[in-house]
Design a protein around this motif. Sequence first.
Motif, short mmCIF file in Angstrom:
data_model
loop_
_atom_site.label_atom_id
_atom_site.label_comp_id
_atom_site.label_asym_id
_atom_site.label_seq_id
_atom_site.Cartn_x
_atom_site.Cartn_y
_atom_site.Cartn_z
N UNK A 229 42.23 43.57 35.71
CA UNK A 229 41.80 43.45 37.12
C UNK A 229 40.29 43.31 37.30
N UNK A 230 39.49 43.72 36.31
CA UNK A 230 38.03 43.64 36.45
C UNK A 230 37.43 42.46 35.70
N UNK A 231 38.26 41.57 35.18
CA UNK A 231 37.76 40.47 34.36
C UNK A 231 36.86 39.54 35.17
N UNK A 232 35.70 39.22 34.60
CA UNK A 232 34.75 38.32 35.25
C UNK A 232 34.59 37.00 34.49
N UNK A 233 34.85 37.02 33.18
CA UNK A 233 34.62 35.81 32.39
C UNK A 233 35.71 35.68 31.33
N UNK A 234 36.33 34.50 31.27
CA UNK A 234 37.44 34.25 30.36
C UNK A 234 37.17 32.98 29.57
N UNK A 235 37.14 33.10 28.24
CA UNK A 235 36.88 31.96 27.36
C UNK A 235 38.18 31.59 26.65
N UNK B 116 44.97 35.68 40.90
CA UNK B 116 45.10 37.11 41.17
C UNK B 116 43.94 37.92 40.62
N UNK B 117 43.09 37.30 39.83
CA UNK B 117 41.93 38.00 39.27
C UNK B 117 40.78 37.86 40.26
N UNK B 118 40.65 38.83 41.12
CA UNK B 118 39.76 38.73 42.28
C UNK B 118 38.28 38.71 41.92
N UNK B 119 37.93 39.17 40.72
CA UNK B 119 36.52 39.22 40.32
C UNK B 119 36.16 38.12 39.33
N UNK B 120 37.12 37.31 38.93
CA UNK B 120 36.88 36.28 37.94
C UNK B 120 35.90 35.23 38.46
N UNK B 121 34.87 34.94 37.66
CA UNK B 121 33.83 34.01 38.09
C UNK B 121 33.64 32.81 37.15
N UNK B 122 34.00 32.99 35.88
CA UNK B 122 33.79 31.93 34.89
C UNK B 122 35.05 31.77 34.05
N UNK B 123 35.55 30.51 33.94
CA UNK B 123 36.71 30.21 33.12
C UNK B 123 36.40 28.99 32.26
#
Length: 370
Positions: A279-285, A300-307
Amino acid sequence: MRPLWLLAVSLLALSQALPFEQKGFWDFTLDDGLLMMNDEEASGADTTSGVPDLDSLTPTFSAMCPFGCHCHLRVVQCSDLGLKTVPKEISPDTTLLDLQNNDISELRKDDFKGLQHLYALVLVNNKISKIHEKAFSPLRKLQKLYISKNHLVEIPPNLPSSLVELRIHDNRIRKVPKGVFSGLRNMNCIEMGGNPLENSGFEPGAFDGLKLNYLRISEAKLTGIPKDLPESLNELHLDHNKIQAIELEDLLRYSKLYRLGLGHNQIRMIENGSLSFLPTLRELHLDNNKLSRVPAGLPDLKLLQVVYLHSNNITKVGVNDFCPMGFGVKRAYYNGISLFNNPVPYWEVQPATFRCVTDRLAIQFGNYKK
């Protein structure tokens, strides 16, 4: 290389920054990270366990300095000298000892005797294959141990309980036994990539007691996400492995992750619901894998900023693949989505697909080559 006494200021500043922000010091190929917490906050250590209280030390202005080394302001630089052993005559008030790029093959029992104020020890790029079980015993204030690019086949025994940061990548370690990190309650960061570690190499309970903020096990031989890593992790980097899938409960215990690095693997499938545990994920590589679709659950990841999804096999991007339906649902808008080098006809992607992106320039498309 700049005089090491100038770099000492940068090193001491690291105790108030995340371990993966190495600006101004040796670059161990870590990505720049988000400023989340300092070492003491992440490790649970009290404020007295940070930078050594240099004012409380009696200035010795010792004339002791090993032959060929440069010594200044409690910094002893003995790098690139072809040393076979740890030199003698090191001043007891030394806080930073640089022994990188030598030919040291063994750390003996009394090599660091009397260095009770040592804060950082740099042994990168030697030939160390043997470490006496009491070699580090005198180093009661050691917080930074850089022993990468050596010939170690195991984690050194009896590491100092004061240790905050361990960099042991590019060795020959195949096994992480239970209890090897016992008593290291201040440990914040471990970099152990570049070792021939397989999933079976981690004994159950190998990381028991650790409250890590940062862990990198890149360029190893992992075929799946290890299931017994510390729950406290904010950053987990498993890039350049052989991971093929993310199953439903693989990420169950890692709910505090801010950044997850899984690039350069062989991931074909991410099971629906897998990302809901972050739920706190901000960056996903997830770049340089074999995905054929955008992973489910991103809206659904409300804090995600970078993918990062470039260099996959994605052929279609749906209008609701990234953004939740309705406005005001997402708490942080995207500032980076990479989709280039995928066989997706980007001219067919609807503009509304990126309705929760801060800027059109944050979207990277095109440049696909078969």
